[in-house]
Design a protein around this motif. Sequence first.
Motif, mmCIF file in Angstrom:
data_model
loop_
_atom_site.group_PDB
_atom_site.id
_atom_site.type_symbol
_atom_site.label_atom_id
_atom_site.label_comp_id
_atom_site.label_asym_id
_atom_site.label_seq_id
_atom_site.Cartn_x
_atom_site.Cartn_y
_atom_site.Cartn_z
ATOM 1 N N ALA A 152 21.813 9.086 19.316
ATOM 2 C CA ALA A 152 21.192 7.928 19.956
ATOM 3 C C ALA A 152 20.195 8.427 20.996
ATOM 4 O O ALA A 152 20.241 9.585 21.411
ATOM 5 C CB ALA A 152 22.252 7.052 20.626
ATOM 6 N N PRO A 153 19.283 7.577 21.426
ATOM 7 C CA PRO A 153 18.341 7.974 22.476
ATOM 8 C C PRO A 153 19.060 8.302 23.775
ATOM 9 O O PRO A 153 20.181 7.858 24.014
ATOM 10 C CB PRO A 153 17.456 6.727 22.647
ATOM 11 C CG PRO A 153 17.616 5.951 21.387
ATOM 12 C CD PRO A 153 19.022 6.214 20.923
ATOM 13 N N PHE A 154 18.400 9.084 24.628
ATOM 14 C CA PHE A 154 18.903 9.272 25.981
ATOM 15 C C PHE A 154 18.035 8.440 26.922
ATOM 16 O O PHE A 154 16.910 8.070 26.606
ATOM 17 C CB PHE A 154 18.948 10.744 26.389
ATOM 18 C CG PHE A 154 17.613 11.438 26.421
ATOM 19 C CD1 PHE A 154 17.185 12.186 25.332
ATOM 20 C CD2 PHE A 154 16.794 11.369 27.534
ATOM 21 C CE1 PHE A 154 15.966 12.832 25.363
ATOM 22 C CE2 PHE A 154 15.571 12.021 27.570
ATOM 23 C CZ PHE A 154 15.150 12.749 26.471
ATOM 24 N N CYS A 155 18.578 8.131 28.085
ATOM 25 C CA CYS A 155 17.948 7.163 28.974
ATOM 26 C C CYS A 155 18.220 7.536 30.425
ATOM 27 O O CYS A 155 19.317 7.996 30.764
ATOM 28 C CB CYS A 155 18.493 5.761 28.660
ATOM 29 S SG CYS A 155 18.013 4.471 29.807
ATOM 30 N N TYR A 156 17.233 7.335 31.280
ATOM 31 C CA TYR A 156 17.444 7.426 32.715
ATOM 32 C C TYR A 156 16.424 6.515 33.394
ATOM 33 O O TYR A 156 15.428 6.085 32.793
ATOM 34 C CB TYR A 156 17.334 8.869 33.224
ATOM 35 C CG TYR A 156 16.064 9.600 32.869
ATOM 36 C CD1 TYR A 156 14.924 9.493 33.662
ATOM 37 C CD2 TYR A 156 16.009 10.427 31.747
ATOM 38 C CE1 TYR A 156 13.768 10.176 33.354
ATOM 39 C CE2 TYR A 156 14.851 11.113 31.417
ATOM 40 C CZ TYR A 156 13.734 10.988 32.221
ATOM 41 O OH TYR A 156 12.580 11.652 31.903
ATOM 42 N N HIS A 157 16.672 6.202 34.660
ATOM 43 C CA HIS A 157 15.757 5.359 35.416
ATOM 44 C C HIS A 157 14.573 6.181 35.914
ATOM 45 O O HIS A 157 14.717 7.357 36.249
ATOM 46 C CB HIS A 157 16.463 4.712 36.600
ATOM 47 C CG HIS A 157 17.449 3.651 36.216
ATOM 48 N ND1 HIS A 157 18.789 3.909 36.064
ATOM 49 C CD2 HIS A 157 17.277 2.330 35.936
ATOM 50 C CE1 HIS A 157 19.410 2.787 35.718
ATOM 51 N NE2 HIS A 157 18.525 1.820 35.631
#
Length: 947
Positions: free
Chosen positions: A123-128
């Motif tokens: 799955a994609p990775f994500c951060y603010h």
Amino acid sequence: MKKLFILFGLVLLLTYQLFPQIPQYRVTMTQADYELLYTRSIWSDDRLPSPFYSNDSLWNKALIRFKGHSTRYYSKKSYRLRFAADQLFYGLGDVNFNSMYTDKSFLREKLAWDIYSDLGAVAPFCYHANFKINSETKGLFAFIDKIDRYFLINRGFTLGNLYEANDDYYSATLRIETDSLLKLYYKKEVGSKTDYSDLTQMITTINTVHDSLFANTVVQLFDTSSILNWFVVNTLTMMGDSYNKNYSLFNDTTRQSQNWIFIPWDYDLSWGRSGDYSKPFPASLLNDGFAYSFAPLTGPPNVLKDRWMANPQLKEKFRIHLKNTLDNIFTESRIHRRIDSLAALIQNDVAADPQKWGTVQDFYEHVEALKYYVTARRNYLYKTFINPPSGIYNIATLKITQTNVPYDFITYDGRTIATMWFQSFSGLDSVTIYTYPDSTPPFVNNPADQRYIKRFIKIIPHPSLAVYNAKLQFMYKDYSATQREVGTGVQDERLLKAHLYNGTSWERLPTEVNSFANTITIENITQAQSGYTKFISAMMYETYTQKWFKQPNFFWQRLYDVNFKDYQTGFAIGEHGTFLKTTNGGANWTEKQIGFNGHFFKFTMPSENNFFAVGEFGALYKSTDNGDVWKKIAIPTTINLRSIWMDSFLNGFVVGDRGFTASTTDSAKTWNVQILDSTKNLKDIASFEDGRKIIIGGGGYILFTNLYGKEFRVINSPTKASLQSVKIFNNTTIWIAGDSGTVISSTDGGSTWQNISVPVNAKLNDLHVISENSVFVVGDNGKIFYTNNGGVNWYSQYSADSHDLLAVAFIDSTYGITVGNDGTVLKTTEPGTLNGNKPPVANIPSEYKLYQNYPNPFNPTTIIEYDIPVQTKVVMKVYNILGQEVATLVNEEIMAGRHKVTFDGSSAFGGLSSGVSSKGGYASGVYFYRITTGNGFSQTKKLLLLR
């Protein structure tokens, strides 16, 4: 797979090592490209040059465009950056900056991808991340890598065919399609753009294989862990719309079997949020409804999902995987800590986000609602899917054995009707809680007003003589406009308070309300509030004197300006080129489009039917037919224009950002441009009767022009706050409002000033001067203040609304409209309230009301009064004790105002209004009179005739 997960973990580790705090990214574009990005069609996918900066590193070949389907409508866009193959961004080709505009928590997207990471999923990775374009802050975003060839390479896959379920069509349901439709519904990201043979074969197989062979076939075709993870996360987060879009399919041909892998994306409308499809798109997605009780895999049809769940063997695999996730990953201790940690990380950036949909208070409520959701969702899934349902509807009993732990009272259908935390107890064995959903609380005062929640509960301790002290929380239903227990008389749920019916009357209890989670929390409940004859509900203060009322509509845009030309005809302007018109005093509005999808900030009406409006990127438009058709007017700038003044002779003046001013004396055919202080954004302009102007702006900037508007004089301002609005009254009195509760005034034309700030630390966006000493100001977070003595005293006006209010206009001293974020329109028809005292009734009432007749008892005549806030059809009839109609007193269209009608008990006609009918004479006794209006209002009262 082990190699894949290790590589994926390294990518995540690299991300967090590089960016332990919220990273700051910025794009630098030419001014022409920047303007083009925002002024062209929002649906354009053409990429524009955008050198990209991160930690002082430069990617000078980056390209930018808008992304997404719904977010392009909103003020805060989502962006996609593409990097050149020889200058990848840490190995990434395309990256997404998701605006998270519909999610007031800013957390849902990140939390979903963290769960996928916990599951070891592809799955994609994500951060603010914070994002700027040309030094203009765009706010807080979710940085997410795109599912493309680089996504596969970074996770150790050999390149193969990759298909994206297209969210333009909502039809990627894995059913058999023609080749042409298949290519529409599934976009080919990697591989030959024309060869869909492997996808066609897979779809054909899962559609046609016999039920008895389906389970073995699926296990051979698919990476079942990717399917199970997809199903489980969708179930946990209540993500129902991802079965016909928002996923990718990768064919890993290096495998002998299980070569098809599901890869998900897009999780903002989740974790208790769903669209309200009783509203038109895109307002439907800006829904503050909240729920946690959707059944697993609820959502659109999908061949794989539906056949999987129809197979007992596969369904059990899903149940086991869901249970393991609930037991070990989706736990309260784990997810609550994560929510708190993320909220602490981003809270300052949320507060500073200039384009967020909600307020900081909304953010904190959503954070708490997310934690409540985790608890309630787990309870629901354990009760209804993991374990066989048990118990009964709307009643739950728990044995009490511990203090300071939550006891969740869950009914047969998995709904948590209440939670209690016992601080102490004595002689207590168990507690039963009854809930009465969709029900009017008993013995409530004025039930027709609906100033309450249509739900109440009662608590029964066992044995009845037990003693305890506890905290109580219960939830009411508010899913959407058509599925809610919030009474129509409750405009802002934050004004609700818990009340106890003690057997004789209702008494208020100390309360905390979360208006998004729809929870009522009472810190202290004892056995004294328990028993079969005692009930707990939530309702408004009886003494609450609301003066501003929300006018229902389906608009989602920020409305920046409003004005009226008479009591019925008014106009508003705002985001996305929106121009609104009302012909019934603000009760209903029709929408027009100016012809440019940017923001419009101000408009002016110099003469009958003529309008001028100004907005972003030098937008100046004119209408000569009352706002129906607009034409662009040339003005030599692309700077944001903030305010405009025009007189009936079509002399005009415009001000904008970076010190921009322009004047015209020939009906806007030509403009004389002057740039003043380029460090100041000019916000508003007002004119004296002799033609002189006052201009205000950032940093307390105030300046005056001469008669011709060509010479400028900057004055020594009494404030450094950014100023937002200026009004002149009687050619000498000047009022100015600005940030941080700033209000300043002058009574001598600007020679001297006094600072008379409003007692609130909120940005004040506009004001309206009723008289020299009477002023209304409106601002962020629904703030409305009024003074009747030149600012010596300010009185908060109850609006029951927390949206930012951006403009206000009054037709006379009592009839006012204010507009703001999220299509907010509030209306008042009463003068400003002083010290909370109820002022005299104005000419135009603020609400429908039927008064008690007088005299009563009567013989032979009596007077009945009623209030009508807007023109509508009114019917008033009289009935006898048997419910038989005996007279019609009113049956016609009635203008807004207070009205009287006489009922004559001795008359054969029973009334003085037109349309009267009679059933004959009237005997002594009890009668009832009822009013019904075309707007749905109805009320009945009793009268007594003595002859």
